[in-house]
Design an enzyme around this catalytic site. Structure first.
Site, PDB file in Angstrom:
ATOM      1  N   SER A   1       0.824  -1.212   0.000  1.00  0.00           N
ATOM      2  CA  SER A   1       0.000   0.000   0.000  1.00  0.00           C
ATOM      3  C   SER A   1       0.852   1.253   0.000  1.00  0.00           C
ATOM      4  O   SER A   1       0.330   2.353  -0.176  1.00  0.00           O
ATOM      5  CB  SER A   1      -0.866   0.032   1.267  1.00  0.00           C
ATOM      6  OG  SER A   1      -1.651  -1.117   1.339  1.00  0.00           O
TER       7      SER A   1
ATOM      8  N   HIS B   1      -1.415  -2.785  -7.019  1.00  0.00           N
ATOM      9  CA  HIS B   1      -2.080  -2.512  -5.746  1.00  0.00           C
ATOM     10  C   HIS B   1      -3.601  -2.639  -5.870  1.00  0.00           C
ATOM     11  O   HIS B   1      -4.270  -1.764  -6.437  1.00  0.00           O
ATOM     12  CB  HIS B   1      -1.694  -1.094  -5.260  1.00  0.00           C
ATOM     13  CG  HIS B   1      -2.266  -0.737  -3.939  1.00  0.00           C
ATOM     14  ND1 HIS B   1      -2.790   0.501  -3.649  1.00  0.00           N
ATOM     15  CD2 HIS B   1      -2.416  -1.474  -2.808  1.00  0.00           C
ATOM     16  CE1 HIS B   1      -3.218   0.512  -2.404  1.00  0.00           C
ATOM     17  NE2 HIS B   1      -3.017  -0.677  -1.877  1.00  0.00           N
TER      18      HIS B   1
ATOM     19  N   GLU C   1      -4.223   0.061  -8.678  1.00  0.00           N
ATOM     20  CA  GLU C   1      -3.149   1.017  -8.987  1.00  0.00           C
ATOM     21  C   GLU C   1      -1.957   0.267  -9.584  1.00  0.00           C
ATOM     22  O   GLU C   1      -1.538  -0.752  -9.040  1.00  0.00           O
ATOM     23  CB  GLU C   1      -2.681   1.733  -7.714  1.00  0.00           C
ATOM     24  CG  GLU C   1      -3.634   2.806  -7.219  1.00  0.00           C
ATOM     25  CD  GLU C   1      -3.122   3.512  -5.961  1.00  0.00           C
ATOM     26  OE1 GLU C   1      -3.206   4.740  -5.895  1.00  0.00           O
ATOM     27  OE2 GLU C   1      -2.651   2.824  -5.035  1.00  0.00           O
TER      28      GLU C   1
ATOM     29  N   ASN D   1      -3.915   5.755  -0.994  1.00  0.00           N
ATOM     30  CA  ASN D   1      -3.586   5.831   0.436  1.00  0.00           C
ATOM     31  C   ASN D   1      -2.918   7.131   0.838  1.00  0.00           C
ATOM     32  O   ASN D   1      -2.950   7.505   2.006  1.00  0.00           O
ATOM     33  CB  ASN D   1      -2.741   4.627   0.851  1.00  0.00           C
ATOM     34  CG  ASN D   1      -3.611   3.404   0.990  1.00  0.00           C
ATOM     35  OD1 ASN D   1      -4.631   3.439   1.667  1.00  0.00           O
ATOM     36  ND2 ASN D   1      -3.250   2.328   0.322  1.00  0.00           N
TER      37      ASN D   1
HETATM   38  N1  LIG Z   1      -5.995  -4.339   4.130  1.00  0.00           N
HETATM   39  C1  LIG Z   1      -6.213  -3.549   3.104  1.00  0.00           C
HETATM   40  O1  LIG Z   1      -7.241  -2.849   3.043  1.00  0.00           O
HETATM   41  C2  LIG Z   1      -5.213  -3.494   1.980  1.00  0.00           C
HETATM   42  C3  LIG Z   1      -5.590  -2.900   0.765  1.00  0.00           C
HETATM   43  C4  LIG Z   1      -4.668  -2.885  -0.292  1.00  0.00           C
HETATM   44  C5  LIG Z   1      -3.399  -3.431  -0.109  1.00  0.00           C
HETATM   45  N2  LIG Z   1      -3.053  -3.975   1.084  1.00  0.00           N
HETATM   46  C6  LIG Z   1      -1.709  -4.545   1.220  1.00  0.00           C
HETATM   47  O2  LIG Z   1      -1.783  -5.952   1.048  1.00  0.00           O
HETATM   48  C7  LIG Z   1      -0.785  -6.582   1.862  1.00  0.00           C
HETATM   49  C8  LIG Z   1      -1.441  -7.592   2.772  1.00  0.00           C
HETATM   50  O3  LIG Z   1      -2.415  -6.952   3.576  1.00  0.00           O
HETATM   51  P1  LIG Z   1      -3.599  -7.764   4.259  1.00  0.00           P
HETATM   52  O4  LIG Z   1      -4.609  -6.756   4.663  1.00  0.00           O
HETATM   53  O5  LIG Z   1      -3.996  -8.921   3.406  1.00  0.00           O
HETATM   54  O6  LIG Z   1      -2.852  -8.295   5.569  1.00  0.00           O
HETATM   55  P2  LIG Z   1      -3.215  -9.570   6.472  1.00  0.00           P
HETATM   56  O7  LIG Z   1      -2.648  -9.294   7.801  1.00  0.00           O
HETATM   57  O8  LIG Z   1      -4.680  -9.901   6.346  1.00  0.00           O
HETATM   58  O9  LIG Z   1      -2.426 -10.767   5.750  1.00  0.00           O
HETATM   59  C9  LIG Z   1      -1.037 -10.830   5.636  1.00  0.00           C
HETATM   60  C10 LIG Z   1      -0.649 -12.297   5.431  1.00  0.00           C
HETATM   61  O10 LIG Z   1       0.751 -12.348   5.124  1.00  0.00           O
HETATM   62  C11 LIG Z   1       1.249 -13.509   5.725  1.00  0.00           C
HETATM   63  N3  LIG Z   1       2.703 -13.449   5.817  1.00  0.00           N
HETATM   64  C12 LIG Z   1       3.462 -12.759   6.697  1.00  0.00           C
HETATM   65  N4  LIG Z   1       4.771 -12.993   6.460  1.00  0.00           N
HETATM   66  C13 LIG Z   1       4.819 -13.823   5.383  1.00  0.00           C
HETATM   67  C14 LIG Z   1       5.876 -14.446   4.664  1.00  0.00           C
HETATM   68  N5  LIG Z   1       7.149 -14.237   4.999  1.00  0.00           N
HETATM   69  N6  LIG Z   1       5.575 -15.253   3.613  1.00  0.00           N
HETATM   70  C15 LIG Z   1       4.283 -15.484   3.279  1.00  0.00           C
HETATM   71  N7  LIG Z   1       3.233 -14.933   3.930  1.00  0.00           N
HETATM   72  C16 LIG Z   1       3.500 -14.123   4.968  1.00  0.00           C
HETATM   73  C17 LIG Z   1       0.554 -13.561   7.095  1.00  0.00           C
HETATM   74  O11 LIG Z   1       0.636 -14.860   7.665  1.00  0.00           O
HETATM   75  C18 LIG Z   1      -0.871 -13.160   6.701  1.00  0.00           C
HETATM   76  O12 LIG Z   1      -1.673 -14.282   6.375  1.00  0.00           O
HETATM   77  C19 LIG Z   1      -0.043  -5.451   2.582  1.00  0.00           C
HETATM   78  O13 LIG Z   1       1.090  -5.096   1.840  1.00  0.00           O
HETATM   79  C20 LIG Z   1      -1.069  -4.330   2.578  1.00  0.00           C
HETATM   80  O14 LIG Z   1      -0.503  -3.058   2.651  1.00  0.00           O
HETATM   81  C21 LIG Z   1      -3.943  -4.030   2.131  1.00  0.00           C
END
Ligand SMILES: NC(=O)c1ccc[n+]([C@@H]2O[C@H](COP(=O)([O-])OP(=O)(O)OC[C@H]3O[C@@H](n4cnc5c(N)ncnc54)[C@H](O)[C@@H]3O)[C@@H](O)[C@H]2O)c1
Length: 291
Positions: free
Chosen positions: A119, A140, A152, A190
């Site tokens: 993000s 993204h 994005e 963001n």
């Molecule tokens: N939450 C949102 O609204 C949103 C929106 C757009 C983008 N994002 C981005 O997407 C990404 C994930 O966010 P999320 O909300 O799904 O988080 P989340 O906490 O729901 O999930 C993250 C996952 O990554 C896993 N993980 C951690 N370390 C790891 C590794 N070394 N190898 C493999 N898996 C690993 C964790 O076990 C977890 O299941 C982030 O970069 C976030 O910025 C989030």
């Protein structure tokens, strides 16, 4: 460059949604995570979401089954190496993402494209640690992925045109709308959204309004579908904090300083919906404010 197989790293709320839309669009998907229970939760979530789509007539029964069959899961990052395109969607921490790419690189097949769903983190910096930064870019998605239309696309400084076009074609095949953002902290969505959420937390912190009044103000007064605190819980407070830290460090402008109350919630492990508690407590129905 034709992309058929896609590896998704991180099976949280974003990774599972991304795997789902890719499978519905006909891609073969390998989904990986460090936590076995994250993979299990992702599969049951995808299954439930596809079943709902089928029940609403948005997906035929045959297509639903085919989409489910196209997703395989693995705890071994090396299994992602065989994919044409990789989408990293793990926890929003630069050290975590860097280690993933470091570990993945030796397993990659020639010509594969790497992307990150980050993000906020610099695409150029993440790409710089890989041997082919020209085949690395930001991809993204928005949350929830099956519902949100926007994606994005972010070029790192070295991203080549062939890579950009190949990734753009994937987004188009998903039926989503791409926008192009430059590689500056938090890109477009963001950069605008997170300071607003952070400000809403300051408003709560300073006692200007209650959780309910802040959310109602922005829903009824600014026509936002979700209030900012409700939205913060939906995104994940750890993710919100990480994005504010990237903005703060990236621009060295105090307007981006994370609200201390946001820091406190993350310290408590109250990360929002995904942990059952954030600015609202989701263990009761309807959720009740925690302040
Ligand atoms: N939450 C949102 O609204 C949103 C929106 C757009 C983008 N994002 C981005 O997407 C990404 C994930 O966010 P999320 O909300 O799904 O988080 P989340 O906490 O729901 O999930 C993250 C996952 O990554 C896993 N993980 C951690 N370390 C790891 C590794 N070394 N190898 C493999 N898996 C690993 C964790 O076990 C977890 O299941 C982030 O970069 C976030 O910025 C989030």
């Amino acid at each position: 460059m034709t992309i058929r197989t896609i590896g998704v790293i991180g099976a949280g709320q974003m990774g599972s949604g991304i795997a789902q839309v890719l499978a519905v669009a006909g891609y073969d998907v390998t989904l990986t995570d460090v936590a076995a229970n994250a993979l299990e939760t992702a599969l049951s979530r995808i299954s439930a979401s596809l079943a709902k789509m089928a029940a609403r007539g948005k997906l035929s029964e045959t297509d639903r089954q085919a989409a489910e069959r196209r997703i395989e899961t693995s705890l071994a990052l090396s299994d992602i190496g065989r994919c044409d395109l990789v989408i990293e969607a793990a926890t929003e921490k630069e050290s975590v993402k860097q280690k993933i790419f470091d570990d993945l690189v030796p397993h990659l097949k020639p010509g594969s494209i790497l992307t990150s769903n980050t993000s906020s983190i610099s695409i150029t910096r993440l790409a710089g640690r890989t041997p082919h930064p020209e085949r690395f870019m930001g991809l993204h998605f928005m949350n929830p992925v099956p519902v949100m239309q926007l994606v994005e696309l972010i070029r790192g400084i070295a991203t080549d045109e062939e890579t950009f076009v190949a990734v753009q074609e994937v987004v188009e095949r998903l039926g989503k709308t791409p926008v192009v953002a430059s590689d500056f902290p938090a890109f477009i969505v963001n950069r605008i959204l997170m300071p607003m959420i952070n400000e809403a937390i300051f408003v709560l912190h300073e006692g200007v309004g209650s959780v309910i009044d802040i959310d109602n103000s922005m829903k009824l007064g600014a026509n936002q579908p979700m209030g900012p605190l409700e939205l913060a819980d939906f995104i994940g407070l750890d993710t919100c904090l990480s994005i504010m830290q990237v903005l703060n460090e990236g621009f060295c402008d105090p307007k981006y300083r994370p609200c201390p109350l946001l820091v406190k919630y993350v310290e408590a492990g109250w990360l929002g919906r995904k942990t059952g508690r954030g600015f609202y407590d989701y263990r009761s129905d309807p959720p009740v404010p925690t302040r």
